[in-house]
Scaffold this active site. Structure first.
Site, mmCIF file in Angstrom:
data_model
loop_
_atom_site.group_PDB
_atom_site.id
_atom_site.type_symbol
_atom_site.label_atom_id
_atom_site.label_comp_id
_atom_site.label_asym_id
_atom_site.label_seq_id
_atom_site.Cartn_x
_atom_site.Cartn_y
_atom_site.Cartn_z
ATOM 1 C CG ASP A 95 -1.787 1.155 1.414
ATOM 2 O OD1 ASP A 95 -2.317 1.646 0.398
ATOM 3 O OD2 ASP A 95 -1.975 1.601 2.563
ATOM 4 C CG ASP A 97 -1.860 5.206 1.719
ATOM 5 O OD1 ASP A 97 -2.375 4.773 0.671
ATOM 6 O OD2 ASP A 97 -2.112 4.747 2.838
HETATM 7 C C1 X6L Z 1 -12.143 3.476 13.470
HETATM 8 C C2 X6L Z 1 -12.500 3.032 12.225
HETATM 9 C C3 X6L Z 1 -10.808 3.743 13.706
HETATM 10 C C4 X6L Z 1 -11.540 2.859 11.246
HETATM 11 C C5 X6L Z 1 -9.855 3.558 12.737
HETATM 12 C C6 X6L Z 1 -7.891 3.295 10.620
HETATM 13 C C7 X6L Z 1 -9.531 2.388 9.201
HETATM 14 C C8 X6L Z 1 -6.948 3.103 9.639
HETATM 15 C C9 X6L Z 1 -8.593 2.189 8.217
HETATM 16 C C10 X6L Z 1 -10.211 3.126 11.476
HETATM 17 C C11 X6L Z 1 -9.212 2.928 10.425
HETATM 18 C C12 X6L Z 1 -7.298 2.541 8.426
HETATM 19 C C13 X6L Z 1 -2.731 -0.230 7.713
HETATM 20 C C14 X6L Z 1 -3.437 -0.673 8.843
HETATM 21 C C15 X6L Z 1 -4.803 -0.283 7.250
HETATM 22 C C16 X6L Z 1 -1.319 -0.113 7.812
HETATM 23 C C17 X6L Z 1 -1.503 -0.862 10.091
HETATM 24 C C18 X6L Z 1 -6.254 2.354 7.387
HETATM 25 C C19 X6L Z 1 -6.529 1.565 6.157
HETATM 26 N N1 X6L Z 1 -3.622 0.014 6.721
HETATM 27 N N2 X6L Z 1 -2.851 -0.990 10.016
HETATM 28 N N3 X6L Z 1 -4.742 -0.688 8.525
HETATM 29 N N4 X6L Z 1 -0.766 -0.440 9.012
HETATM 30 N N5 X6L Z 1 -0.883 -1.153 11.222
HETATM 31 O O1 X6L Z 1 -0.606 0.280 6.885
HETATM 32 O O2 X6L Z 1 -5.159 2.851 7.513
HETATM 33 S S1 X6L Z 1 -6.314 -0.150 6.440
HETATM 34 MG MG MG Z 2 -2.964 3.098 3.646
HETATM 35 MG MG MG Z 3 -3.773 3.273 0.177
#
Ligand code: X6L
Ligand code: MG
Ligand code: MG
Length: 166
Positions: A95, A97
């Site tokens: 990914d 960004d």
């Molecule tokens: C409530 C609801 C709180 C949703 C947070 C946070 C959703 C981050 C998506 C969220 C929420 C994301 C990575 C990840 C993802 C990464 C780690 C996102 C998109 N990408 N976790 N989760 N590293 N550790 O690169 O960032 S999915």
């Molecule tokens: Mg991301």
């Molecule tokens: Mg992305």
């Protein structure tokens, strides 16, 4: 020349190799020079739990590409490394960004810069601030969060309330 910061993550397959391959491919592009890379951090998944831990890092690039062309490059690298979008916020081989592009604010249909949720994510900020400590209090990041310096405070705590309170 433009300066941009990217966040890169992987939690499928050979995670380190995916990070290395994506940074190498970025640097190989005409119009992109990778000028700094952060350490690699292992991070617990956020958004969709019950998936493998991520490796995350940040890179600083200098680029002659405009933001949308840079986005196309990032999406091509994701595709080349087998990124499949099956589950929202689910596991991915890679990914990329775009976090920041100069200090520009961009809001188009498929691209928002600064990255809208970057300030809430330690897995983005810790690597980013490692390679750009000046950003930890900079206008770009601080204003992106709707936070502006209102009054600079210097000196001993007692000087804060000064003679106006007892
Ligand atoms: C409530 C609801 C709180 C949703 C947070 C946070 C959703 C981050 C998506 C969220 C929420 C994301 C990575 C990840 C993802 C990464 C780690 C996102 C998109 N990408 N976790 N989760 N590293 N550790 O690169 O960032 S999915
Ligand atoms: Mg991301
Ligand atoms: Mg992305």
């Amino acid at each position: 020349m433009n300066v941009s910061f990217l966040s890169i993550g992987s939690n499928m397959g050979d995670r380190l190799r995916h990070l290395q391959q994506s940074v190498y491919t970025l640097h190989s592009q005409e119009g992109i020079e990778v000028v700094a890379v952060s350490s690699i951090y292992e991070t617990a998944p956020i958004g969709f739990i019950g998936q493998a831990d991520f490796l995350n890092m940040a890179v600083k690039i200098q680029t002659s590409l405009d933001p949308h062309t840079l986005l196309n490059v990032c999406q091509q690298i994701e595709s080349d490394l087998g990124r499949k979008r099956l589950i929202r916020w689910g596991p991915r081989t890679i990914d990329l960004d775009i976090l920041l592009y100069n200090n520009e604010n961009i809001e188009s249909e498929n691209l928002i810069i600064p990255h809208p949720r970057m300030l809430e994510r330690a897995f983005v900020l810790v690597p980013l601030f490692e390679i750009a400590p000046e950003l930890a209090s900079s206008e770009e990041v601080v204003q992106a969060g709707g936070v502006e310096l209102w009054k600079k405070i210097d000196g001993a705590p007692e000087s804060f309330w000064g003679g106006s309170l007892k």
